[in-house]
Design a protein around this motif. Sequence first.
Motif, PDB file in Angstrom:
ATOM      1  N   VAL A  70     -16.053 -24.661  19.922  1.00  0.00           N
ATOM      2  CA  VAL A  70     -15.899 -23.966  21.202  1.00  0.00           C
ATOM      3  C   VAL A  70     -16.005 -22.453  20.957  1.00  0.00           C
ATOM      4  O   VAL A  70     -15.746 -21.977  19.858  1.00  0.00           O
ATOM      5  CB  VAL A  70     -14.568 -24.320  21.899  1.00  0.00           C
ATOM      6  N   ASN A  71     -16.377 -21.736  21.994  1.00  0.00           N
ATOM      7  CA  ASN A  71     -16.522 -20.286  21.915  1.00  0.00           C
ATOM      8  C   ASN A  71     -15.527 -19.614  22.852  1.00  0.00           C
ATOM      9  O   ASN A  71     -14.960 -20.254  23.732  1.00  0.00           O
ATOM     10  CB  ASN A  71     -17.944 -19.878  22.294  1.00  0.00           C
ATOM     11  N   GLY A  72     -15.342 -18.314  22.668  1.00  0.00           N
ATOM     12  CA  GLY A  72     -14.497 -17.542  23.574  1.00  0.00           C
ATOM     13  C   GLY A  72     -13.017 -17.836  23.442  1.00  0.00           C
ATOM     14  O   GLY A  72     -12.274 -17.757  24.411  1.00  0.00           O
ATOM     15  N   VAL A  73     -12.562 -18.150  22.252  1.00  0.00           N
ATOM     16  CA  VAL A  73     -11.160 -18.495  22.030  1.00  0.00           C
ATOM     17  C   VAL A  73     -10.274 -17.257  22.153  1.00  0.00           C
ATOM     18  O   VAL A  73     -10.580 -16.200  21.599  1.00  0.00           O
ATOM     19  CB  VAL A  73     -10.982 -19.137  20.639  1.00  0.00           C
ATOM     20  N   VAL A  74      -9.186 -17.399  22.890  1.00  0.00           N
ATOM     21  CA  VAL A  74      -8.167 -16.355  23.005  1.00  0.00           C
ATOM     22  C   VAL A  74      -6.871 -16.965  22.484  1.00  0.00           C
ATOM     23  O   VAL A  74      -6.239 -17.772  23.160  1.00  0.00           O
ATOM     24  CB  VAL A  74      -7.986 -15.886  24.467  1.00  0.00           C
ATOM     25  N   PRO A  75      -6.480 -16.627  21.255  1.00  0.00           N
ATOM     26  CA  PRO A  75      -5.266 -17.220  20.701  1.00  0.00           C
ATOM     27  C   PRO A  75      -4.013 -16.735  21.416  1.00  0.00           C
ATOM     28  O   PRO A  75      -3.866 -15.544  21.669  1.00  0.00           O
ATOM     29  CB  PRO A  75      -5.279 -16.772  19.237  1.00  0.00           C
ATOM     30  N   LEU A  76      -3.134 -17.684  21.735  1.00  0.00           N
ATOM     31  CA  LEU A  76      -1.854 -17.368  22.377  1.00  0.00           C
ATOM     32  C   LEU A  76      -0.721 -18.181  21.755  1.00  0.00           C
ATOM     33  O   LEU A  76       0.282 -18.460  22.400  1.00  0.00           O
ATOM     34  CB  LEU A  76      -1.935 -17.659  23.886  1.00  0.00           C
ATOM     35  N   GLY A  77      -0.870 -18.542  20.492  1.00  0.00           N
ATOM     36  CA  GLY A  77       0.077 -19.442  19.856  1.00  0.00           C
ATOM     37  C   GLY A  77       1.362 -18.832  19.343  1.00  0.00           C
ATOM     38  O   GLY A  77       2.355 -19.526  19.165  1.00  0.00           O
ATOM     39  N   VAL A  78       1.343 -17.549  19.077  1.00  0.00           N
ATOM     40  CA  VAL A  78       2.547 -16.876  18.578  1.00  0.00           C
ATOM     41  C   VAL A  78       2.767 -15.606  19.404  1.00  0.00           C
ATOM     42  O   VAL A  78       1.831 -15.090  20.025  1.00  0.00           O
ATOM     43  CB  VAL A  78       2.437 -16.536  17.065  1.00  0.00           C
ATOM     44  N   PRO A  79       3.993 -15.083  19.444  1.00  0.00           N
ATOM     45  CA  PRO A  79       4.277 -13.907  20.273  1.00  0.00           C
ATOM     46  C   PRO A  79       3.333 -12.726  20.029  1.00  0.00           C
ATOM     47  O   PRO A  79       2.938 -12.037  20.977  1.00  0.00           O
ATOM     48  CB  PRO A  79       5.720 -13.558  19.925  1.00  0.00           C
ATOM     49  N   SER A  80       2.953 -12.481  18.796  1.00  0.00           N
ATOM     50  CA  SER A  80       2.057 -11.343  18.541  1.00  0.00           C
ATOM     51  C   SER A  80       0.684 -11.562  19.182  1.00  0.00           C
ATOM     52  O   SER A  80       0.049 -10.596  19.614  1.00  0.00           O
ATOM     53  CB  SER A  80       1.926 -11.097  17.042  1.00  0.00           C
ATOM     54  N   ASP A  81       0.218 -12.808  19.279  1.00  0.00           N
ATOM     55  CA  ASP A  81      -1.032 -13.115  19.988  1.00  0.00           C
ATOM     56  C   ASP A  81      -0.936 -12.740  21.454  1.00  0.00           C
ATOM     57  O   ASP A  81      -1.846 -12.137  22.028  1.00  0.00           O
ATOM     58  CB  ASP A  81      -1.379 -14.607  19.897  1.00  0.00           C
ATOM     59  N   VAL A  82       0.177 -13.101  22.068  1.00  0.00           N
ATOM     60  CA  VAL A  82       0.378 -12.811  23.493  1.00  0.00           C
ATOM     61  C   VAL A  82       0.415 -11.299  23.718  1.00  0.00           C
ATOM     62  O   VAL A  82      -0.195 -10.778  24.660  1.00  0.00           O
ATOM     63  CB  VAL A  82       1.663 -13.486  24.016  1.00  0.00           C
ATOM     64  N   GLU A  83       1.103 -10.593  22.839  1.00  0.00           N
ATOM     65  CA  GLU A  83       1.193  -9.132  22.956  1.00  0.00           C
ATOM     66  C   GLU A  83      -0.189  -8.485  22.860  1.00  0.00           C
ATOM     67  O   GLU A  83      -0.532  -7.601  23.656  1.00  0.00           O
ATOM     68  CB  GLU A  83       2.128  -8.588  21.877  1.00  0.00           C
ATOM     69  N   ILE A  84      -0.977  -8.930  21.915  1.00  0.00           N
ATOM     70  CA  ILE A  84      -2.343  -8.386  21.757  1.00  0.00           C
ATOM     71  C   ILE A  84      -3.150  -8.678  23.021  1.00  0.00           C
ATOM     72  O   ILE A  84      -3.857  -7.814  23.531  1.00  0.00           O
ATOM     73  CB  ILE A  84      -3.026  -8.978  20.506  1.00  0.00           C
ATOM     74  N   PHE A  85      -3.032  -9.888  23.538  1.00  0.00           N
ATOM     75  CA  PHE A  85      -3.760 -10.266  24.751  1.00  0.00           C
ATOM     76  C   PHE A  85      -3.335  -9.417  25.942  1.00  0.00           C
ATOM     77  O   PHE A  85      -4.177  -8.918  26.704  1.00  0.00           O
ATOM     78  CB  PHE A  85      -3.547 -11.753  25.051  1.00  0.00           C
ATOM     79  N   GLU A  86      -2.042  -9.229  26.106  1.00  0.00           N
ATOM     80  CA  GLU A  86      -1.535  -8.454  27.245  1.00  0.00           C
ATOM     81  C   GLU A  86      -1.955  -6.989  27.170  1.00  0.00           C
ATOM     82  O   GLU A  86      -2.110  -6.336  28.207  1.00  0.00           O
ATOM     83  CB  GLU A  86      -0.002  -8.541  27.312  1.00  0.00           C
ATOM     84  N   ASN A  87      -2.138  -6.466  25.965  1.00  0.00           N
ATOM     85  CA  ASN A  87      -2.503  -5.065  25.808  1.00  0.00           C
ATOM     86  C   ASN A  87      -4.009  -4.841  25.705  1.00  0.00           C
ATOM     87  O   ASN A  87      -4.442  -3.707  25.477  1.00  0.00           O
ATOM     88  CB  ASN A  87      -1.801  -4.474  24.583  1.00  0.00           C
ATOM     89  N   SER A  88      -4.777  -5.880  25.827  1.00  0.00           N
ATOM     90  CA  SER A  88      -6.242  -5.706  25.714  1.00  0.00           C
ATOM     91  C   SER A  88      -6.899  -5.519  27.058  1.00  0.00           C
ATOM     92  O   SER A  88      -6.354  -5.709  28.095  1.00  0.00           O
ATOM     93  CB  SER A  88      -6.848  -6.897  25.004  1.00  0.00           C
TER      94      SER A  88
END
Length: 122
Positions: free
Chosen positions: A104-122
């Motif tokens: 699959v393509n376009g993966v956005v990892p959200l498995g650990v808190p630091s992933d969520v933080e990176i996603f929220e700040n991007s």
Amino acid sequence: MAIKEKHKEFAIITYFDKIDDSNKWCFAFINKDRVTKLLEKDAEATSFSGKPMVGVIYFSSIKLFKNAANFILSDGNKVKNEFFMSQSIDYLINNDIPVFGLKVNGVVPLGVPSDVEIFENS
């Protein structure tokens, strides 16, 4: 030929191209679309061509899912003191039930808190 026409029982895992050097992933080893082995939370797996898994697993039947889940829970199959559904794939592989890999393509990892933080700040 469709997988369902060729195999009575099977599973499909999803994987993606490596996006970081983290060991937070479960790594699948794939040969001609068939999963041959998994390594959970093993940073060295990428140096051996392991593909990080997304965490989405398809089981061809509820019975197959229950058998695999019961294997994990009843035998206490933990990795780093946690239960992981990836261990169900080991159960299938060890019982000669085919497991296929789907990239699959376009993966956005959200498995650990630091992933969520990176996603929220991007």
